[in-house]
Enzyme design. Structure first.
Site, PDB file in Angstrom:
ATOM      1  N   GLU A  44      57.998  50.180  54.590  1.00 31.48           N
ATOM      2  CA  GLU A  44      57.105  49.806  53.487  1.00 31.48           C
ATOM      3  C   GLU A  44      56.158  48.687  53.912  1.00 31.48           C
ATOM      4  O   GLU A  44      56.571  47.733  54.568  1.00 31.48           O
ATOM      5  CB  GLU A  44      57.973  49.327  52.314  1.00 31.48           C
ATOM      6  CG  GLU A  44      57.214  49.010  51.028  1.00 31.48           C
ATOM      7  CD  GLU A  44      58.125  48.393  49.955  1.00 31.48           C
ATOM      8  OE1 GLU A  44      59.218  47.904  50.304  1.00 31.48           O
ATOM      9  OE2 GLU A  44      57.725  48.405  48.776  1.00 31.48           O
ATOM     10  N   LYS A 116      54.480  53.488  43.466  1.00 34.16           N
ATOM     11  CA  LYS A 116      55.860  53.026  43.217  1.00 34.16           C
ATOM     12  C   LYS A 116      56.113  52.852  41.722  1.00 34.16           C
ATOM     13  O   LYS A 116      55.388  52.112  41.043  1.00 34.16           O
ATOM     14  CB  LYS A 116      56.051  51.701  43.963  1.00 34.16           C
ATOM     15  CG  LYS A 116      57.437  51.111  43.940  1.00 34.16           C
ATOM     16  CD  LYS A 116      57.461  49.884  44.886  1.00 34.16           C
ATOM     17  CE  LYS A 116      58.800  49.219  44.991  1.00 34.16           C
ATOM     18  NZ  LYS A 116      58.812  48.148  46.040  1.00 34.16           N
ATOM     19  N   CYS A 153      60.980  51.861  48.236  1.00 36.59           N
ATOM     20  CA  CYS A 153      61.917  50.729  48.169  1.00 36.59           C
ATOM     21  C   CYS A 153      62.713  50.696  46.858  1.00 36.59           C
ATOM     22  O   CYS A 153      63.646  51.470  46.721  1.00 36.59           O
ATOM     23  CB  CYS A 153      61.183  49.421  48.430  1.00 36.59           C
ATOM     24  SG  CYS A 153      62.314  48.142  49.071  1.00 36.59           S
TER      25      CYS A 153
END
Lengths: 276, 276
Positions: A44, A116, A153
């Site tokens: 990431e 995300k 993540c």
């Protein structure tokens, strides 16, 4: 759907020089390609240090429109030359909105953007300051190397995200990551549970899971690496240590996965009316 | 919410004699009570052999109305005498409908019934022949020893079930189980992935998970035991082997669990609009 899923995870440390960071990822991607990988996962936000450790508005200048992001433009020719799919993790600017995103490249072509969905916030991980929660929903990319779901993540801790990607047709789940020590909680080391929750996604969805993390000590925040590839039973078939840069690869039989997933019956037996 | 969750899992083999099976569970429950357990988990369908290996209508005569089931009536005084909560797994008959259920006893009082929501079906596990899919929805029981969610065997593979119980206020998840070898698939041993998926639920919901399985060879179907208690990080803190009968116990700090669960932020950050 027949054939083989050949996947790689990259692990490295990243510093203040974006050009050097990109070169690190290119070098590792070439190594992955040489090992036959068709899907290559970098960590990431490899464009620089993990800036979310603190709240500092200077970092907003390091976001770019998705397709003009220097990490994307640098990796496009690599993706084309090696004929690999790469979810490129970026800090994305879309007008006045800023997202933690990936651009999926496939043979050099951008297939789209995923933003995300789950944004963490806590000591050392001040992401709610930097990122608007994603508005794309979970996505699955029909690359020439397989149907790929990508969470970013904090997404990796949510079984709902994994399930949503499985229901959308994913054959494999990828998670670019930047995670390490928890400065607020003394010696808390989350590496074991970080693996366990994703191994659980692998079992529950009968599909491989890949996580690529960074390494290195960034002003006392130590990223714990331990990137891994787990098979459809959650067994770790390849991994890296806490301090080494490198590439891991694995290959999976797509027909077997499709058949075995059906035979397990999880998707037959879900009781959607009972879930809230 | 303050105090300690003290939980036990029981593991044993079970044969054709229901009275002997009940006595086995009573003996182990007394051992658990002597170790201070307030919540005691026996395995699934301990009333007899795991009859779902084949389809045989004779077994429908072994189902009883929930509160008149001999396993429930036998364990009620034990639950009262020891002041323990026991989810008693039974084959339940409700008029013409048959369910795989638990009756939750707490200090001798029945708090209600949960009916298994996910019903497996495959070689060696012909449950769709015997059980109607449960209509109760997932339940959490506010026992005097803690707020307890109970899923039954196949439920344990579904992250949605664990999440539903966590959202309903569970502090701990219990899974009575009967699982072993897969006669249709040669040497397939699912014990490792069975643990992994539940360890994943523990991490994703930041709460302990307990699984109680049976042991023994029942006409070639070998139940693999390996009952365990995992903490809120999915780490196994107590377990049993593949062939031993016995009791495992563990204690957890309720205030710590509530605070730590909040700090992890999973329930803060869920994006329900994005889940289908």
């Amino acid at each position: 759907m027949s054939g083989t899923l050949k996947v790689a995870a990259l692990q490295a440390g990243f510093g203040a020089d974006i050009a050097a960071n990109i070169q690190t990822v290119i070098d590792l991607t070439e190594a992955a390609g040489a090992e036959g990988a068709g899907i290559v996962l970098p960590p990431e936000l490899f464009q620089g240090p993990y800036f979310c450790k603190t709240q500092d508005e200077a970092w907003f200048e390091h976001a770019f429109p998705a397709l003009q992001h220097p990490c994307v433009t640098a990796l496009q020719p690599v993706s084309k030359r090696l004929n690999v799919a790469i979810p490129v993790s970026i800090y994305e600017k879309d007008g006045p909105e800023y997202y933690n995103s990936i651009v999926m490249l496939d043979g050099g072509e951008p297939l789209g953007v995923y933003r995300k969905s789950h944004i963490p916030d806590g000591p050392g991980y001040q992401e709610k300051f930097y990122f608007r929660p994603g508005d794309t929903g979970f996505k699955v990319w029909d690359t020439r190397h397989g149907k790929v779901g990508v969470g970013i993540c904090w997404d990796q801790w949510f079984p709902e995200a994994a399930r949503a990607m499985a229901l959308a047709g994913a054959e494999i789940l990828l998670y670019p990551t930047a995670i390490g020590s928890e400065p607020h909680d003394g010696g808390l080391d989350t590496a074991a549970r970080w693996r366990r929750v994703m191994q659980g996604h692998a079992v529950a969805n009968v599909m491989p899971v890949v996580a690529a993390n960074r390494i290195g000590d960034e002003d006392g925040q130590v990223f714990y690496g331990t990137s891994f590839i787990a098979d459809h039973a959650g067994e770790i078939v390849a991994d890296l240590g806490r301090e080494e840069a490198g590439v891991i690869t694995a290959a999976f039989d797509r027909d077997f996965l499709t058949r075995h997933r059906a035979a397990w019956g999880f998707f037959r037996d879900r009781r959607t009316a009972l879930y809230r």
